[in-house]
Design a protein around this motif. Sequence first.
Motif, PDB file in Angstrom:
ATOM      1  N   LEU A 148       0.823  -1.212   0.000  1.00 11.45           N
ATOM      2  CA  LEU A 148       0.000   0.000   0.000  1.00 11.45           C
ATOM      3  C   LEU A 148       0.857   1.263   0.000  1.00 11.45           C
ATOM      4  N   LEU A 149       1.979   1.219   0.711  1.00 11.65           N
ATOM      5  CA  LEU A 149       2.855   2.389   0.713  1.00 11.65           C
ATOM      6  C   LEU A 149       3.451   2.635  -0.664  1.00 11.65           C
ATOM      7  N   LEU A 152       4.058   6.577  -0.698  1.00 11.61           N
ATOM      8  CA  LEU A 152       5.341   7.242  -0.920  1.00 11.61           C
ATOM      9  C   LEU A 152       5.202   8.306  -2.001  1.00 11.61           C
ATOM     10  N   PRO A 153       5.680   9.517  -1.732  1.00 11.62           N
ATOM     11  CA  PRO A 153       5.590  10.567  -2.758  1.00 11.62           C
ATOM     12  C   PRO A 153       6.549  10.287  -3.907  1.00 11.62           C
ATOM     13  N   ALA A 154       6.272  10.927  -5.029  1.00 11.04           N
ATOM     14  CA  ALA A 154       7.124  10.721  -6.204  1.00 11.04           C
ATOM     15  C   ALA A 154       8.522  11.266  -5.974  1.00 11.04           C
ATOM     16  N   ALA A 193       3.471  14.788  -2.505  1.00  6.49           N
ATOM     17  CA  ALA A 193       2.458  14.459  -3.508  1.00  6.49           C
ATOM     18  C   ALA A 193       2.911  13.248  -4.306  1.00  6.49           C
ATOM     19  N   LEU A 194       1.933  12.522  -4.792  1.00  3.65           N
ATOM     20  CA  LEU A 194       2.203  11.317  -5.570  1.00  3.65           C
ATOM     21  C   LEU A 194       1.847  11.587  -7.021  1.00  3.65           C
ATOM     22  N   VAL A 204      -2.403   9.769   2.684  1.00  4.09           N
ATOM     23  CA  VAL A 204      -2.846   8.369   2.744  1.00  4.09           C
ATOM     24  C   VAL A 204      -1.762   7.503   3.370  1.00  4.09           C
ATOM     25  N   GLY A 205      -0.510   7.743   3.001  1.00  5.80           N
ATOM     26  CA  GLY A 205       0.594   6.972   3.561  1.00  5.80           C
ATOM     27  C   GLY A 205       0.733   7.156   5.059  1.00  5.80           C
TER      28      GLY A 205
END
Length: 353
Positions: A253-254, A259-261, A287-288, A324-325
């Motif tokens: 899920l992470l 995990l952000p980009a 942000a992802l 979310v993470g």
Amino acid sequence: MCERTRWESTATVRVRYAAVDLGHAVLAAPVAVIAHPAPFHFTYSDSPVSEVLLAGAGRQPRSPDRVRVVSVQGVDAAHLVLTDIDLADCLFSGAFHLDQIRLEGRTTFAPTPIGWQRRGIRPMRFTRRRTLAEEHHWRAHIASQPIPTESAAPNPRLWRPGPHHTDPARTPDPEDVAALYRQLRKAFEDGKNEPGAADFYYGECEMRRHDTTDTTKGERRLLWGYWLLSGYGLRASRAFAWLLAAMSLTVLLLMIFGLPASVPEPATTGTLNGSKISLHTSTPDPALHGTWSQRWSWARVEKATRVAVNSVVFRSSGQNLTIVGTYIEMTSRLLVPTLLALGVLAIRGRIKR
């Protein structure tokens, strides 16, 4: 043998190749029933008594089916000692002070059925443990097992039907069997045999989970969850399997959502008012971005694994996470240590003395 007898003084009964029925016997003093490990000898000579005509004479002297006690119903078990006895078919219901009975040596009970079973369309398998005959009778009754012939040996893949298999009124209920397990568990615990008491605690919880009369629905659901996660705190392999699954799910899920980009860089902005400069530094929220394929990389696996491992010991990894993470990590830090504690509890329950 010994049914409805009266024992006014201390006695030791040594037997071989026997089925002892102590049902409704009156024990006014301690009585011990012991499986004799070797053939008896004549009193007037040193020669052993011939056992050729005895059933099972060719078996090993200490095989568990040599001496059986088939009933202690109605007996004051506070005065009873059983040593090296097979209790696979013993009926305990109706005994008094069962928590004070003494079980010594290689006392054996009926095991659970082996192999995979089918309940409807769902396959299932029972974990190996020692069980009481009363539980066998109840489970055989609710499973509508056929009545075996008297000469047939017990099928190790099935529960053992009781003498009143077709009569539900005379078949023990889960609440009755739970009380028997509870008393025998206390007998083992008082004898400082904590690992020996573990199976009886498991059986007690099983019967409470199936008891729809005295156990509330909420309590049954809690017991179901306790059983599912760790086998009532007695199945370490189950707890550690859930622990591994929870950590793997956290990593997955992470990688997808947590995990952000890239690591957000602080940005400084300022305003000039006359001769004064006001500066403000802020870090944007992680942000992802990117496609799904860009979220699968060894670097992201390593970062997600670090977060999951740190959650085992309630530590924060310090890794930048999306909103979310952050919630995924919080959930993992609550669930994963709980599963670890259940696994450690199960190991302790099996080795504690």
